[in-house]
Design an enzyme around this catalytic site. Structure first.
Site, PDB file in Angstrom:
ATOM      1  N   ARG A  20      -4.933   2.736  -7.372  1.00 14.90           N
ATOM      2  CA  ARG A  20      -4.115   1.341  -7.251  1.00 14.90           C
ATOM      3  C   ARG A  20      -2.672   1.555  -7.092  1.00 14.90           C
ATOM      4  NH1 ARG A  20      -1.794   0.936 -11.058  1.00 14.90           N
ATOM      5  NH2 ARG A  20      -0.617  -0.743 -10.275  1.00 14.90           N
ATOM      6  N   GLY A  21      -1.994   0.294  -6.660  1.00 11.70           N
ATOM      7  CA  GLY A  21      -0.592   0.462  -6.517  1.00 11.70           C
ATOM      8  C   GLY A  21      -0.398   0.682  -5.101  1.00 11.70           C
ATOM      9  N   ALA A  22       0.468   0.157  -4.637  1.00 13.26           N
ATOM     10  CA  ALA A  22       0.486  -0.067  -3.083  1.00 13.26           C
ATOM     11  C   ALA A  22       0.723   1.274  -2.512  1.00 13.26           C
ATOM     12  CB  ALA A  22       1.632  -1.179  -2.675  1.00 13.26           C
ATOM     13  N   GLY A  23       1.715   2.152  -3.105  1.00 16.38           N
ATOM     14  CA  GLY A  23       2.207   3.351  -2.400  1.00 16.38           C
ATOM     15  C   GLY A  23       0.810   4.466  -2.382  1.00 16.38           C
ATOM     16  N   CYS A 134       3.756  -5.359 -14.147  1.00 12.74           N
ATOM     17  CA  CYS A 134       2.691  -4.522 -13.627  1.00 12.74           C
ATOM     18  C   CYS A 134       3.047  -2.993 -13.570  1.00 12.74           C
ATOM     19  CB  CYS A 134       2.397  -5.219 -12.181  1.00 12.74           C
ATOM     20  SG  CYS A 134       0.711  -4.500 -11.466  1.00 12.74           S
ATOM     21  N   ASP A 203       4.146  -5.301  -2.880  1.00 13.93           N
ATOM     22  CA  ASP A 203       2.841  -4.987  -2.061  1.00 13.93           C
ATOM     23  C   ASP A 203       3.339  -5.230  -0.807  1.00 13.93           C
ATOM     24  OD1 ASP A 203       1.758  -5.710  -5.353  1.00 13.93           O
ATOM     25  OD2 ASP A 203       0.386  -4.289  -3.998  1.00 13.93           O
ATOM     26  N   ASN A 213       4.088  -9.630  -4.666  1.00 12.37           N
ATOM     27  CA  ASN A 213       3.861  -8.491  -5.653  1.00 12.37           C
ATOM     28  C   ASN A 213       2.612  -9.230  -6.459  1.00 12.37           C
ATOM     29  OD1 ASN A 213       4.373  -5.964  -6.599  1.00 12.37           O
ATOM     30  ND2 ASN A 213       5.513  -7.013  -8.386  1.00 12.37           N
ATOM     31  N   LYS A 239       6.662  -1.148   2.997  1.00 11.21           N
ATOM     32  CA  LYS A 239       6.085  -2.257   2.388  1.00 11.21           C
ATOM     33  C   LYS A 239       6.456  -3.565   3.225  1.00 11.21           C
ATOM     34  CE  LYS A 239       5.066  -0.122  -1.275  1.00 11.21           C
ATOM     35  NZ  LYS A 239       5.584  -0.364  -2.760  1.00 11.21           N
TER      36      LYS A 239
HETATM   37  P1  RI2 Z   1       3.872   0.668  -6.112  1.00 14.45           P
HETATM   38  C1  RI2 Z   1       0.612  -2.999  -7.485  1.00 14.45           C
HETATM   39  O1  RI2 Z   1      -0.518  -3.620  -6.967  1.00 14.45           O
HETATM   40  C2  RI2 Z   1       1.424  -4.077  -8.225  1.00 14.45           C
HETATM   41  O2  RI2 Z   1       1.388  -5.156  -7.685  1.00 14.45           O
HETATM   42  C3  RI2 Z   1       2.739  -3.331  -8.011  1.00 14.45           C
HETATM   43  O3  RI2 Z   1       3.828  -3.950  -8.384  1.00 14.45           O
HETATM   44  C4  RI2 Z   1       2.466  -2.884  -6.358  1.00 14.45           C
HETATM   45  O4  RI2 Z   1       1.092  -2.382  -6.292  1.00 14.45           O
HETATM   46  C5  RI2 Z   1       3.757  -1.886  -5.900  1.00 14.45           C
HETATM   47  O5  RI2 Z   1       3.115  -0.348  -6.457  1.00 14.45           O
HETATM   48  P2  RI2 Z   1      -2.194  -3.307  -7.611  1.00 14.45           P
HETATM   49  O6  RI2 Z   1      -2.723  -2.192  -6.616  1.00 14.45           O
HETATM   50  O7  RI2 Z   1       3.811   1.076  -4.857  1.00 14.45           O
HETATM   51  O8  RI2 Z   1      -2.009  -2.776  -8.970  1.00 14.45           O
HETATM   52  O9  RI2 Z   1       5.665   0.571  -6.148  1.00 14.45           O
HETATM   53  O10 RI2 Z   1      -2.988  -4.752  -7.491  1.00 14.45           O
HETATM   54  O11 RI2 Z   1       3.548   1.694  -7.030  1.00 14.45           O
END
Ligand code: RI2
Length: 320
Positions: A20-23, A134, A203, A213, A239
């Site tokens: 998880r995390g968009a990147g 988050c 996101d 986000n 993004k």
């Molecule tokens: P990076 C996450 O989504 C959060 O919303 C966080 O702010 C966003 O991705 C960006 O994260 P989730 O996958 O790309 O936890 O900066 O639902 O790591």
């Protein structure tokens, strides 16, 4: 079409948020394309292209909101399709090309997170108290970089219900030796007067500069605005949501009610539960967006990105 089990594992991990995390999602999706590509048997280039497009569609449908995922796939497929359409029809060479474009994207993504840390750190002052929500690698990169530059900082981290990604952020920063305080999401206003800067990840960013986000971000932005606290977004250029240029809205993922309350409790009382995973922060509550190519206002973000990544903008997806 049949895809290898490792490919399926990555798709499932994205769906159930083990990845998880968009990147991270974007990099994992691009890596999964290379796994599918390697698995393909045969020497018919049109079948190979159809197979890869099918894999991209499966990945595209895994989680709907973080635009980094389709942008990662677009990065690889746009380039691959250009090669194929200009006459490259050897499957082995197409596979090599795909691997090369995937590594390019993964490196570009990791470098972007690092560069955002360097640029964003310039906006953090010695003595600042920062709040983050988050778990964003980009936001963490800024905080870590400022700390490594010797700035004396404190960080408040919201728990981020229902999945508690705030705990990951808090432990990551604490391991670095940073002074961290975990708070419940609804305590954001209680503490806002102690906060000098809010920094969150992204996101997706729409064509009007609005930020999508983690759920709760827009409440924090509103509170920060009312308290005159600077609200910053750390966002890699990928993004940006090209779909929003063509009038298509960013889909907000709504997840299982059982992430919010236990199934037996929900069933016992017949309570309805809603669980949107993201919300939208309008650009007027955002002071700046830190990208790897510069720090800009939310309104300028699409213009900046256009100058660098104009080739992303297409009304249709390469896997359609
Ligand atoms: P990076 C996450 O989504 C959060 O919303 C966080 O702010 C966003 O991705 C960006 O994260 P989730 O996958 O790309 O936890 O900066 O639902 O790591």
């Amino acid at each position: 079409m049949s895809y290898p089990s490792e490919f399926r594992r990555i798709v499932d991990s994205i769906i159930n948020m083990r990845i998880r995390g968009a990147g991270r999602i974007a990099r994992a999706a691009v890596k999964a394309l290379t796994i599918a590509s390697e698995y393909f048997k045969g020497d018919d280039p049109s079948k190979y292209i159809e197979y890869i497009k099918g894999a991209a569609r499966v990945l595209y449908e895994s989680r709907p909101t973080a635009v980094s995922l389709p942008n990662g796939l677009r990065y690889v497929l746009n380039k691959l399709m250009k090669d194929y359409e200009s006459g490259l029809d050897n499957v082995a060479i197409l596979k090599d090309k795909l691997d090369g474009y995937a590594s390019e994207f993964i490196n570009l993504s990791l470098n972007a997170v690092r560069r955002i840390g360097v640029l964003g750190s310039g906006r953090i002052e010695d003595g600042d108290t920062i709040l983050t929500h988050c778990n964003s690698q980009a936001a963490i990169s800024v905080i870590k970089h400022a700390f490594k530059e010797g700035k004396d900082i404190r960080v408040y981290v919201t728990e981020t219900r229902p999945r508690y990604q705030g705990r990951i952020t808090a432990s990551t920063l604490a391991k670095e030796g940073i002074d961290v305080t975990l708070i419940i999401d609804s305590a954001a206003r209680f503490f806002m007067n102690e906060i000098d800067k809010v920094i969150v990840g992204a996101d997706a960013i729409a064509a009007n500069g609005a930020l999508v986000n983690k759920i709760g971000t827009s409440q924090i932005a509103l509170i920060a605005y009312e308290a005159r606290t600077q609200f910053m977004v750390a966002s890699e250029s990928y993004k940006f949501s090209p779909d929003t240029l063509f009038g298509r809205l960013i889909k907000i993922e709504e997840r299982s009610p059982y992430e919010v309350a236990p199934r037996n409790w929900i069933e016992k009382y017949g309570v309805k539960v809603r669980n949107p995973a993201f919300d939208v922060t309008p650009p007027r509550y955002i002071d700046l967006i830190i990208t790897e190519v510069g720090i800009v206002s939310p309104e300028a973000f699409p213009i900046l990105i256009h100058n660098y990544y104009g080739e992303f903008y297409s009304e249709s997806n390469p896997w359609d």
